[in-house]
Enzyme design. Structure first.
Site: not given
Ligand SMILES: [Fe+2]
Ligand SMILES: [Fe+2]
Length: 263
Positions: A8, A39-40, A68, A154
């Site tokens: 991530d 996702e971040n 996310h 995930h």
């Molecule tokens: Fe994450």
């Molecule tokens: Fe996550």
């Protein structure tokens, strides 16, 4: 072939780390393909076309995601039009985007890799369709096109992650977990030839709590009151794993964790 999976990417520090470190890692490991969970990547929450473009320009071939996914509304553009962006497969089938894809490997030129992004259900929101059943079905389809298959699972619970990877052993080249942001030390190759790591960790500032500033997170635990979690700044590290795969059989021959400091 050799691939790098990057855990991530958190905020701008994470994106910068990928930009700075990828050329060196590509050379050092003779990488043929690079996958990253993004996702971040936008301010620590979600992903936008702009942050995705930055990650692709740094040399990443395919971006995966997770829970996310919806944090930035611009993600809809990515889901609708970016083939190199994957979202967890087990969302309801009517939502935009896709959970898997087959991509050409940079070298050797005649190789292709199937990539699958799936989300766990234990201690995770929202409750999605059964990842085991859907992944098995999808892997069957992908195997008609290529034997080299990478899965980003995930998920939160270590038991769900290990069980999922054991379930797919022999069907895919690698299952690597994301989401907890903490790199585990259990890299191994299962008897069927599937490389496994419970969690790749995260790429971003480690002087914090999972990539965010320490104080507001502690305050939330102390008071129960919602806080703004800004992305932390210091001790930026790239986390991930390199997997070596036999081109002919699709079996993994080696897995090595990566933990690379930016300084
Ligand atoms: Fe994450
Ligand atoms: Fe996550």
């Amino acid at each position: 072939m050799k691939l790098l999976f990057i855990g991530d990417i958190v905020g701008q520090p994470g994106r910068n780390a990928v930009k700075t470190l990828l050329p060196k890692l590509r050379k050092q490991h003779a990488l043929d393909f690079i996958i990253a969970n993004g996702e971040n990547s936008a301010g620590g929450s979600g992903i936008t076309p702009k942050t995705a473009e930055e990650i692709f320009s740094a040399g990443v071939d395919v971006i995966t995601s997770g829970d996310h996914l919806w944090d930035q509304k611009e993600v809809m553009e990515l889901l609708a039009g970016e083939k190199r962006f994957l979202r967890p497969l087990n969302y309801p089938p009517e939502i935009p985007g896709r959970g898997s894809g087959v991509f050409e490997v940079r070298s050797p030129a005649d190789l292709t890799i199937g990539i699958l992004n799936v989300q766990g259900r234990t201690f995770m929101q929202p409750p999605l369709d059964n990842p085991f059943l859907l992944a098995a079905e999808e892997v069957k389809k992908l195997r008609e096109l290529t034997k080299i298959i990478f899965v980003d699972f995930h998920a939160e619970a270590t038991s769900e992650k290990i069980a999922f990877a054991r379930f797919l052993d022999g069907q895919v080249s690698a299952v690597i977990g994301t989401h907890t942001h903490v790199q585990t030390a259990d890299e191994q190759i299962f008897p069927g030839g599937t490389a496994y790591l419970t969690d790749a960790g995260f790429t971003g500032p480690h002087e914090g709590v999972l990539g965010r500033e320490i104080e507001p997170v502690v305050k939330k635990f102390l008071t129960g009151m919602p806080q703004r979690f800004e992305v932390a700044k210091d001790r930026v590290i790239l986390h991930g794993a390199v997997v070596e795969i036999n081109d002919a059989t699709g079996r993994a021959t080696k897995i090595q964790r990566v933990m690379e400091n930016t300084i």
